[in-house]
Design a protein around this motif. Structure first.
Motif, PDB file in Angstrom:
ATOM      1  N   GLY A 271     -21.288   5.994  36.697  1.00 58.85           N
ATOM      2  CA  GLY A 271     -20.117   4.651  35.562  1.00 58.85           C
ATOM      3  C   GLY A 271     -19.239   4.056  36.219  1.00 58.85           C
ATOM      4  N   LYS A 272     -19.739   4.180  37.577  1.00 56.69           N
ATOM      5  CA  LYS A 272     -18.191   3.768  38.681  1.00 56.69           C
ATOM      6  C   LYS A 272     -18.586   1.569  38.173  1.00 56.69           C
ATOM      7  N   VAL A 273     -17.508   0.894  38.774  1.00 56.64           N
ATOM      8  CA  VAL A 273     -18.575  -0.630  39.200  1.00 56.64           C
ATOM      9  C   VAL A 273     -18.251  -0.478  40.896  1.00 56.64           C
ATOM     10  N   LEU A 274     -19.296  -0.788  40.846  1.00 57.55           N
ATOM     11  CA  LEU A 274     -20.260  -1.487  42.289  1.00 57.55           C
ATOM     12  C   LEU A 274     -19.245  -2.650  43.150  1.00 57.55           C
ATOM     13  N   ARG A 275     -19.829  -3.433  42.045  1.00 60.77           N
ATOM     14  CA  ARG A 275     -19.350  -5.245  42.406  1.00 60.77           C
ATOM     15  C   ARG A 275     -18.687  -6.041  40.021  1.00 60.77           C
ATOM     16  N   GLY A 276     -18.155  -6.365  40.664  1.00 58.63           N
ATOM     17  CA  GLY A 276     -17.304  -6.773  39.494  1.00 58.63           C
ATOM     18  C   GLY A 276     -18.276  -8.239  39.164  1.00 58.63           C
ATOM     19  N   PRO A 277     -18.033  -8.818  38.072  1.00 59.00           N
ATOM     20  CA  PRO A 277     -16.695  -9.322  37.765  1.00 59.00           C
ATOM     21  C   PRO A 277     -15.851  -7.998  36.918  1.00 59.00           C
ATOM     22  N   ALA A 278     -16.945  -7.041  36.040  1.00 52.96           N
ATOM     23  CA  ALA A 278     -15.757  -5.799  35.454  1.00 52.96           C
ATOM     24  C   ALA A 278     -15.029  -4.865  36.720  1.00 52.96           C
ATOM     25  N   THR A 279     -14.231  -4.066  35.662  1.00 56.01           N
ATOM     26  CA  THR A 279     -12.844  -3.401  36.919  1.00 56.01           C
ATOM     27  C   THR A 279     -13.197  -2.631  36.391  1.00 56.01           C
ATOM     28  N   GLU A 280     -13.842  -2.220  35.926  1.00 62.60           N
ATOM     29  CA  GLU A 280     -13.205  -0.531  34.812  1.00 62.60           C
ATOM     30  C   GLU A 280     -14.832  -0.103  34.873  1.00 62.60           C
ATOM     31  N   PRO A 281     -14.428   1.303  34.744  1.00 60.07           N
ATOM     32  CA  PRO A 281     -15.671   1.311  34.652  1.00 60.07           C
ATOM     33  C   PRO A 281     -16.328   2.340  33.237  1.00 60.07           C
ATOM     34  N   VAL A 282     -17.882   2.364  33.338  1.00 63.64           N
ATOM     35  CA  VAL A 282     -18.096   2.721  32.094  1.00 63.64           C
ATOM     36  C   VAL A 282     -18.776   4.348  32.212  1.00 63.64           C
ATOM     37  N   PRO A 283     -18.589   4.821  30.582  1.00 66.48           N
ATOM     38  CA  PRO A 283     -18.596   6.145  30.421  1.00 66.48           C
ATOM     39  C   PRO A 283     -19.495   6.899  31.114  1.00 66.48           C
ATOM     40  N   ALA A 284     -19.427   7.893  32.020  1.00 61.34           N
ATOM     41  CA  ALA A 284     -21.067   9.222  32.214  1.00 61.34           C
ATOM     42  C   ALA A 284     -21.231   9.470  31.194  1.00 61.34           C
ATOM     43  N   TYR A 285     -22.552  10.231  31.950  1.00 60.12           N
ATOM     44  CA  TYR A 285     -23.031  11.864  31.088  1.00 60.12           C
ATOM     45  C   TYR A 285     -23.491  12.524  31.741  1.00 60.12           C
ATOM     46  N   GLU A 286     -22.969  13.893  31.615  1.00 58.67           N
ATOM     47  CA  GLU A 286     -24.693  14.927  32.353  1.00 58.67           C
ATOM     48  C   GLU A 286     -25.340  14.478  31.710  1.00 58.67           C
ATOM     49  N   THR A 287     -26.771  15.313  31.830  1.00 61.81           N
ATOM     50  CA  THR A 287     -28.315  15.289  31.112  1.00 61.81           C
ATOM     51  C   THR A 287     -29.194  16.773  31.284  1.00 61.81           C
ATOM     52  N   ARG A 288     -29.652  16.536  30.891  1.00 61.09           N
ATOM     53  CA  ARG A 288     -30.099  17.965  30.936  1.00 61.09           C
ATOM     54  C   ARG A 288     -31.387  17.982  29.785  1.00 61.09           C
ATOM     55  N   VAL A 289     -32.725  18.710  30.268  1.00 61.63           N
ATOM     56  CA  VAL A 289     -33.952  18.724  29.385  1.00 61.63           C
ATOM     57  C   VAL A 289     -33.971  20.160  28.733  1.00 61.63           C
ATOM     58  N   THR A 290     -33.415  20.760  27.305  1.00 64.06           N
ATOM     59  CA  THR A 290     -34.046  21.218  26.495  1.00 64.06           C
ATOM     60  C   THR A 290     -34.803  21.296  25.822  1.00 64.06           C
ATOM     61  N   GLU A 291     -36.477  22.121  26.202  1.00 61.31           N
ATOM     62  CA  GLU A 291     -37.411  22.565  25.442  1.00 61.31           C
ATOM     63  C   GLU A 291     -38.332  20.974  25.032  1.00 61.31           C
ATOM     64  N   GLY A 292     -37.748  20.198  26.139  1.00 61.37           N
ATOM     65  CA  GLY A 292     -38.626  18.886  25.773  1.00 61.37           C
ATOM     66  C   GLY A 292     -37.781  17.308  25.271  1.00 61.37           C
ATOM     67  N   VAL A 293     -36.266  18.279  25.469  1.00 61.75           N
ATOM     68  CA  VAL A 293     -35.796  16.915  24.364  1.00 61.75           C
ATOM     69  C   VAL A 293     -34.459  16.244  25.490  1.00 61.75           C
ATOM     70  N   VAL A 294     -34.151  15.537  26.237  1.00 63.28           N
ATOM     71  CA  VAL A 294     -33.345  14.676  26.778  1.00 63.28           C
ATOM     72  C   VAL A 294     -31.764  15.196  25.713  1.00 63.28           C
ATOM     73  N   GLU A 295     -30.871  15.593  26.224  1.00 71.82           N
ATOM     74  CA  GLU A 295     -29.676  16.031  25.904  1.00 71.82           C
ATOM     75  C   GLU A 295     -28.131  15.504  26.705  1.00 71.82           C
ATOM     76  N   ILE A 296     -27.319  14.778  26.310  1.00 67.93           N
ATOM     77  CA  ILE A 296     -26.709  14.146  26.589  1.00 67.93           C
ATOM     78  C   ILE A 296     -24.709  14.803  26.486  1.00 67.93           C
ATOM     79  N   ARG A 297     -24.302  15.098  27.489  1.00 73.45           N
ATOM     80  CA  ARG A 297     -22.379  15.564  27.828  1.00 73.45           C
ATOM     81  C   ARG A 297     -21.885  14.453  27.822  1.00 73.45           C
ATOM     82  N   PRO A 298     -20.830  14.197  27.513  1.00 72.09           N
ATOM     83  CA  PRO A 298     -19.200  13.467  28.165  1.00 72.09           C
ATOM     84  C   PRO A 298     -18.649  14.160  29.574  1.00 72.09           C
ATOM     85  N   ARG A 299     -19.022  13.501  30.528  1.00 69.50           N
ATOM     86  CA  ARG A 299     -18.641  14.382  32.032  1.00 69.50           C
ATOM     87  C   ARG A 299     -16.916  14.592  31.692  1.00 69.50           C
TER      88      ARG A 299
END
Length: 109
Positions: free
Chosen positions: A81-109
Motif C-alpha cells: 500500500g505504500k506510495v511509489l510515485r506521487g503526488p500522493a504522499t500517504e500510503p493506503v491500507p494494505a490487507y493480508e489475503t488468503r483463500v479458505t474453501e474457495g473464498v477470498v478472505e482479507i484482514r488488515p495488516r
C-alpha cells in the motif's frame, strides 16, 4: 468476520486475473486484484484526492506489483500500500489475503 479478523469477500472463481475489482469489506472500500496464484488487497481510494484505484491500470513485472491512480497518476505498491510515485504522499491500507474453501478472505495488516 472470524475471531482472528478475517473477512470473507468473494469466491476466488469470481476474481478475474490482472483486472482490479472493487469490493466492500464490512464498510471498507477495497481494491482486490489477482495475479495468477497471488492475491492483493489494498484500500481502493487514492490517498491524494480519493479517486477509485480499481479504475486505474495494474502492472506486474519482476518484484513490482502496482496500481496507478486514474486521476493524477500516483502509483501504489499492491503488496504494502505504500506510495511509489506521487503526488500522493500517504500510503493506503494494505490487507493480508488468503483463500479458505474457495473464498477470498482479507484482514488488515
Amino acid at each position: 468476520m472470524s475471531e482472528d479478523g478475517w473477512i470473507p469477500l468473494v469466491n476466488l472463481d469470481d476474481v478475474p486475473d490482472r483486472k482490479p475489482m472493487r469490493v466492500d469489506a464490512h464498510g471498507a472500500d477495497v481494491l482486490l486484484v489477482r495475479n495468477g496464484d497471488e492475491l492483493f488487497a489494498i484500500g481502493n481510494r487514492c490517498s491524494h484526492q480519493g479517486a477509485p484505484l480499481h479504475k486505474g491500470p495494474v502492472r506486474f513485472g519482476g518484484s513490482l506489483r502496482t496500481v496507478q491512480c486514474p486521476l493524477h497518476g500516483s502509483t501504489f505498491d499492491l503488496a504494502q500500500g505504500k506510495v511509489l510515485r506521487g503526488p500522493a504522499t500517504e500510503p493506503v491500507p494494505a490487507y493480508e489475503t488468503r483463500v479458505t474453501e474457495g473464498v477470498v478472505e482479507i484482514r488488515p495488516r
